[in-house]
Design a protein around this motif. Structure first.
Motif, PDB file in Angstrom:
ATOM      1  N   GLN A 200     -21.046  16.101  -2.006  1.00 58.96           N
ATOM      2  CA  GLN A 200     -20.666  17.286  -1.252  1.00 58.96           C
ATOM      3  C   GLN A 200     -19.509  17.024  -0.295  1.00 58.96           C
ATOM      4  O   GLN A 200     -18.577  17.833  -0.215  1.00 58.96           O
ATOM      5  N   LYS A 201     -19.570  15.927   0.437  1.00 58.89           N
ATOM      6  CA  LYS A 201     -18.590  15.679   1.497  1.00 58.89           C
ATOM      7  C   LYS A 201     -17.214  15.273   0.972  1.00 58.89           C
ATOM      8  O   LYS A 201     -16.246  15.266   1.738  1.00 58.89           O
ATOM      9  N   GLY A 202     -17.130  14.907  -0.299  1.00 57.52           N
ATOM     10  CA  GLY A 202     -15.817  14.676  -0.911  1.00 57.52           C
ATOM     11  C   GLY A 202     -15.008  13.545  -0.306  1.00 57.52           C
ATOM     12  O   GLY A 202     -13.772  13.616  -0.273  1.00 57.52           O
ATOM     13  N   TYR A 203     -15.673  12.490   0.131  1.00 57.69           N
ATOM     14  CA  TYR A 203     -14.925  11.396   0.737  1.00 57.69           C
ATOM     15  C   TYR A 203     -14.032  10.667  -0.277  1.00 57.69           C
ATOM     16  O   TYR A 203     -13.060  10.013   0.123  1.00 57.69           O
ATOM     17  N   ASP A 204     -14.361  10.779  -1.546  1.00 58.43           N
ATOM     18  CA  ASP A 204     -13.463  10.226  -2.564  1.00 58.43           C
ATOM     19  C   ASP A 204     -12.110  10.940  -2.507  1.00 58.43           C
ATOM     20  O   ASP A 204     -11.052  10.318  -2.647  1.00 58.43           O
ATOM     21  N   ARG A 205     -12.134  12.248  -2.269  1.00 49.35           N
ATOM     22  CA  ARG A 205     -10.899  13.027  -2.140  1.00 49.35           C
ATOM     23  C   ARG A 205     -10.169  12.668  -0.850  1.00 49.35           C
ATOM     24  O   ARG A 205      -8.938  12.590  -0.820  1.00 49.35           O
ATOM     25  N   LEU A 206     -10.938  12.446   0.214  1.00 45.26           N
ATOM     26  CA  LEU A 206     -10.337  12.077   1.486  1.00 45.26           C
ATOM     27  C   LEU A 206      -9.622  10.733   1.386  1.00 45.26           C
ATOM     28  O   LEU A 206      -8.503  10.567   1.892  1.00 45.26           O
ATOM     29  N   LEU A 207     -10.249   9.769   0.723  1.00 45.51           N
ATOM     30  CA  LEU A 207      -9.631   8.447   0.584  1.00 45.51           C
ATOM     31  C   LEU A 207      -8.361   8.518  -0.249  1.00 45.51           C
ATOM     32  O   LEU A 207      -7.379   7.815   0.036  1.00 45.51           O
ATOM     33  N   ALA A 208      -8.360   9.370  -1.273  1.00 48.62           N
ATOM     34  CA  ALA A 208      -7.148   9.550  -2.090  1.00 48.62           C
ATOM     35  C   ALA A 208      -6.018  10.128  -1.236  1.00 48.62           C
ATOM     36  O   ALA A 208      -4.856   9.709  -1.351  1.00 48.62           O
ATOM     37  N   ALA A 209      -6.362  11.091  -0.357  1.00 50.95           N
ATOM     38  CA  ALA A 209      -5.355  11.666   0.538  1.00 50.95           C
ATOM     39  C   ALA A 209      -4.900  10.629   1.567  1.00 50.95           C
ATOM     40  O   ALA A 209      -3.715  10.543   1.905  1.00 50.95           O
ATOM     41  N   TRP A 210      -5.858   9.831   2.043  1.00 47.55           N
ATOM     42  CA  TRP A 210      -5.525   8.836   3.055  1.00 47.55           C
ATOM     43  C   TRP A 210      -4.579   7.766   2.510  1.00 47.55           C
ATOM     44  O   TRP A 210      -3.755   7.217   3.244  1.00 47.55           O
ATOM     45  N   GLN A 211      -4.679   7.488   1.230  1.00 45.30           N
ATOM     46  CA  GLN A 211      -3.752   6.532   0.611  1.00 45.30           C
ATOM     47  C   GLN A 211      -2.306   7.012   0.794  1.00 45.30           C
ATOM     48  O   GLN A 211      -1.396   6.220   1.078  1.00 45.30           O
ATOM     49  N   ILE A 212      -2.101   8.326   0.653  1.00 47.27           N
ATOM     50  CA  ILE A 212      -0.770   8.910   0.835  1.00 47.27           C
ATOM     51  C   ILE A 212      -0.358   8.838   2.304  1.00 47.27           C
ATOM     52  O   ILE A 212       0.778   8.463   2.631  1.00 47.27           O
ATOM     53  N   VAL A 213      -1.279   9.187   3.192  1.00 46.83           N
ATOM     54  CA  VAL A 213      -0.992   9.148   4.633  1.00 46.83           C
ATOM     55  C   VAL A 213      -0.659   7.730   5.071  1.00 46.83           C
ATOM     56  O   VAL A 213       0.279   7.499   5.846  1.00 46.83           O
ATOM     57  N   ASN A 214      -1.417   6.778   4.576  1.00 46.40           N
ATOM     58  CA  ASN A 214      -1.268   5.381   4.983  1.00 46.40           C
ATOM     59  C   ASN A 214       0.111   4.809   4.652  1.00 46.40           C
ATOM     60  O   ASN A 214       0.615   3.936   5.363  1.00 46.40           O
ATOM     61  N   ARG A 215       0.716   5.332   3.606  1.00 44.00           N
ATOM     62  CA  ARG A 215       2.063   4.848   3.245  1.00 44.00           C
ATOM     63  C   ARG A 215       3.079   5.176   4.333  1.00 44.00           C
ATOM     64  O   ARG A 215       3.974   4.378   4.625  1.00 44.00           O
ATOM     65  N   SER A 216       2.918   6.353   4.936  1.00 45.29           N
ATOM     66  CA  SER A 216       3.858   6.782   5.980  1.00 45.29           C
ATOM     67  C   SER A 216       3.444   6.333   7.376  1.00 45.29           C
ATOM     68  O   SER A 216       4.292   6.130   8.244  1.00 45.29           O
ATOM     69  N   HIS A 217       2.147   6.170   7.577  1.00 44.19           N
ATOM     70  CA  HIS A 217       1.629   5.855   8.912  1.00 44.19           C
ATOM     71  C   HIS A 217       0.578   4.748   8.835  1.00 44.19           C
ATOM     72  O   HIS A 217      -0.609   4.979   9.090  1.00 44.19           O
ATOM     73  N   PRO A 218       0.993   3.544   8.503  1.00 43.25           N
ATOM     74  CA  PRO A 218       0.029   2.439   8.327  1.00 43.25           C
ATOM     75  C   PRO A 218      -0.659   2.023   9.620  1.00 43.25           C
ATOM     76  O   PRO A 218      -1.657   1.291   9.576  1.00 43.25           O
ATOM     77  N   ASP A 219      -0.156   2.475  10.768  1.00 40.48           N
ATOM     78  CA  ASP A 219      -0.759   2.108  12.049  1.00 40.48           C
ATOM     79  C   ASP A 219      -1.891   3.053  12.465  1.00 40.48           C
ATOM     80  O   ASP A 219      -2.576   2.812  13.470  1.00 40.48           O
TER      81      ASP A 219
END
Length: 365
Positions: A200-219
């Motif tokens: 339900q909580k879709g954390y697999d989707r969140l981690l996929a999105a975070w991979q994109i965020v992490n590229r621009s903002h690794p800190d």
């Protein structure tokens, strides 16, 4: 007013338990209600959230094969209702058995049903065709039984779409858990998510999105609080996505308010919801939210592009883009956080619990 709540238990860390603790305690302390909460199998012991000391807690024992379980459930509820003779009964049980309570009680006492989840919690895209058919049949049975309640209460306008045949439906939102005196500074490089691990909580989707965020903002860091379920292999997924250094998983946190206040952005990646208590809690702390537009809740709570962002359900790229926008634009983050804290006041207990008091009094006239 003597009010009896019937639920499975109050010792979990979920939204239903949180909401019940707020509503029941407020009714006792501010409206002088005589409140009893009836649970199953001693699940009233050691509640995760705080309940007023003036609330009475009871339990009935159920178990064994389905026939024995149903008999014990029926007999136990009948006995407690006889002993207490409540003015109103409110059922907080998202399972099928709760729908039979009006038939167990009879017509002498008004019985309300509180629906805290979407029907979609029963369904999974991986189910076989037969299993999906069985779930759909169960939904039809639930809807037929739902018409026997004095009132059937859902949390958002969106939720009404799941129960379109009902004429006894009423929308009452969940009340805020807290409204701290101070807001988050929104300066910490932290993004927060709260909720038990699961489909339900879709954390697999969140981690996929975070991979994109992490590229621009690794800190920046992502902190996820909620019951940990190893079978969903989220830690392994974060490692395979090479983001494990910026993601932390934590068990449920009783003082979750302090975690919101340490965060700068709240994210909700759920596939479906009944409401989204976490959204209004984060907003009360002045934290802007990014959420998928899942059924149901986020679109009723967040004013898109005003106090947060609502993104097409499942659009990972857009989800990541909105997180990146808030990270990169501090002024926008602060402006949205201020709006969120202001707009969420419409969910204050003073407003929401008053609606419940009015409903109860209307039913006992």
């Amino acid at each position: 007013m003597k009010l009896l709540y019937i639920t499975n238990g109050i010792n979990g860390a979920g939204g239903l338990e949180r909401v019940l603790s707020i509503k029941a305690s407020y009714l006792v302390e501010h409206y002088s209600y005589d409140v009893t909460i009836l649970c199953l199998n001693n699940n009233d012991k050691d509640p995760f959230y705080s309940f007023s000391d003036r609330i009475k807690m009871l339990s009935i024992t159920v178990g064994g094969n389905p026939i024995k379980y149903i008999k014990q459930y029926k007999n136990g509820i009948e006995r407690i209702v006889r002993e207490l003779n409540p003015d109103v009964i409110s059922v907080c049980d998202d399972g099928l058995k709760g729908f039979f309570i009006p038939k167990i009680i009879g017509k002498n006492i008004p019985v309300i049903y509180e629906r805290h989840v979407s029907k979609e919690i029963e369904m999974n895209e991986s189910f076989s065709s037969l299993k999906k058919k069985l779930v759909q049949t169960k939904w039809k049975v639930m809807e037929q039984l739902a018409s026997s309640f004095s009132k059937f209460v859902v949390l958002t306008k969106g939720n009404t779409l799941e129960w379109q045949s009902l004429t006894n439906m009423l929308v009452i939102a969940n009340p805020l858990s807290f409204y701290p005196e101070k807001s988050s500074t929104l300066q910490n490089k932290k993004v927060i998510a709260v909720g038990k691990q699961g489909f339900q909580k879709g954390y697999d989707r969140l981690l996929a999105a975070w991979q994109i965020v992490n590229r621009s903002h690794p800190d920046w860091r992502l902190e996820i609080y909620g019951t940990i379920a190893p079978e969903y292999k989220l830690e392994e997924l974060s490692k395979s996505l090479r983001i494990s250094d910026s993601v932390c998983f934590y068990p449920p946190e009783k003082d979750i308010q302090s975690k919101y206040l340490e965060g700068s952005i709240y994210v909700m990646s759920s596939r479906f919801e009944g409401f989204g208590m976490v959204l209004i809690e984060a907003m009360a702390c002045g934290v802007p939210c990014v959420s998928f537009d899942c059924n149901y809740g986020p679109a009723d709570i967040i004013q898109n592009e005003v106090d947060g962002y609502v993104v097409a359900n499942g659009n990972i790229d857009s989800f990541a883009l909105r997180i990146n926008d808030l990270i990169a634009n501090k002024d926008q983050r602060i402006k949205m956080g201020q709006k969120a804290r202001l707009n969420v006041q419409r969910f204050s207990p003073e407003i929401i619990v008053k609606q419940w008091d009015m409903l109860f009094k209307q039913l006992v006239k």
